[in-house]
Design an enzyme around this catalytic site. Sequence first.
Site, mmCIF file in Angstrom:
data_model
loop_
_atom_site.group_PDB
_atom_site.id
_atom_site.type_symbol
_atom_site.label_atom_id
_atom_site.label_comp_id
_atom_site.label_asym_id
_atom_site.label_seq_id
_atom_site.Cartn_x
_atom_site.Cartn_y
_atom_site.Cartn_z
ATOM 1 N N ASN A 1 0.849 -1.195 0.000
ATOM 2 C CA ASN A 1 0.000 0.000 0.000
ATOM 3 C C ASN A 1 0.888 1.250 0.000
ATOM 4 O O ASN A 1 1.792 1.379 0.826
ATOM 5 C CB ASN A 1 -0.893 -0.044 1.254
ATOM 6 C CG ASN A 1 -1.924 1.070 1.275
ATOM 7 O OD1 ASN A 1 -1.589 2.245 1.215
ATOM 8 N ND2 ASN A 1 -3.190 0.700 1.373
ATOM 9 N N GLU B 1 -2.690 -4.621 -3.358
ATOM 10 C CA GLU B 1 -2.963 -5.470 -4.517
ATOM 11 C C GLU B 1 -2.783 -4.693 -5.818
ATOM 12 O O GLU B 1 -2.271 -5.232 -6.815
ATOM 13 C CB GLU B 1 -4.401 -6.015 -4.456
ATOM 14 C CG GLU B 1 -4.705 -6.828 -3.201
ATOM 15 C CD GLU B 1 -5.237 -5.978 -2.050
ATOM 16 O OE1 GLU B 1 -4.813 -4.809 -1.883
ATOM 17 O OE2 GLU B 1 -6.089 -6.488 -1.298
ATOM 18 N N SER C 1 -7.965 -8.934 3.720
ATOM 19 C CA SER C 1 -9.133 -9.128 2.853
ATOM 20 C C SER C 1 -9.246 -7.957 1.871
ATOM 21 O O SER C 1 -9.200 -6.793 2.278
ATOM 22 C CB SER C 1 -10.387 -9.199 3.738
ATOM 23 O OG SER C 1 -11.536 -9.414 2.953
ATOM 24 N N ASP D 1 -8.241 5.119 3.999
ATOM 25 C CA ASP D 1 -7.864 4.049 3.069
ATOM 26 C C ASP D 1 -9.073 3.251 2.603
ATOM 27 O O ASP D 1 -9.118 2.807 1.462
ATOM 28 C CB ASP D 1 -6.857 3.100 3.749
ATOM 29 C CG ASP D 1 -6.204 2.166 2.744
ATOM 30 O OD1 ASP D 1 -5.362 2.644 1.953
ATOM 31 O OD2 ASP D 1 -6.533 0.968 2.734
HETATM 32 ZN ZN LIG Z 1 -7.887 -2.411 -1.938
#
Ligand SMILES: [Zn+2]
Length: 151
Positions: free
Chosen positions: A43, A56, A81, A146
């Site tokens: 991130n 991701e 997740s 976020d």
């Molecule tokens: Zn995300």
Amino acid sequence: MSAHDEGFKIALEEAKQGASEGGIPIGACLVDKAGNVLGRGHNMRIQKSSATLHGEISALENAGRLPASAYKGATMYTTLSPCDMCTGACILYKVARVVMGENNTFVGGEEHLKRNGIEVVNLQNAECAALMKKFIDEHPDKWYEDIGEPS
Ligand SMILES: [Zn+2]
């Protein structure tokens, strides 16, 4: 599938790298069907003042432009997740499987992934959860930003 899996180990390394940079400690790693690492990342919202660089998305971005066939049978490892945005990216590129470190901190689009035929594995890894707990305890505002929630 276990916490000793290479893709997961890399995702966790990326999460720790993010923490060491003062960022949100979420890492990811995209591994192809043959076991090759296509991309890894963490991130970067805080580091790059980015609206979209979740772990991701960073891994997908670092993998670069690829033909659709490259994602066939691939696994996205992520320490948390996946949110709706990252879930959407996994569905778009038709990865076969998403392996997450934990979902105690946050539950993202797991059901949506499954409805799209993507296998979902939760490792319930305590180290991933501890990284997030520490970050959220120290910076609750940055965490809510976020996930697109008012703090
Ligand atoms: Zn995300």
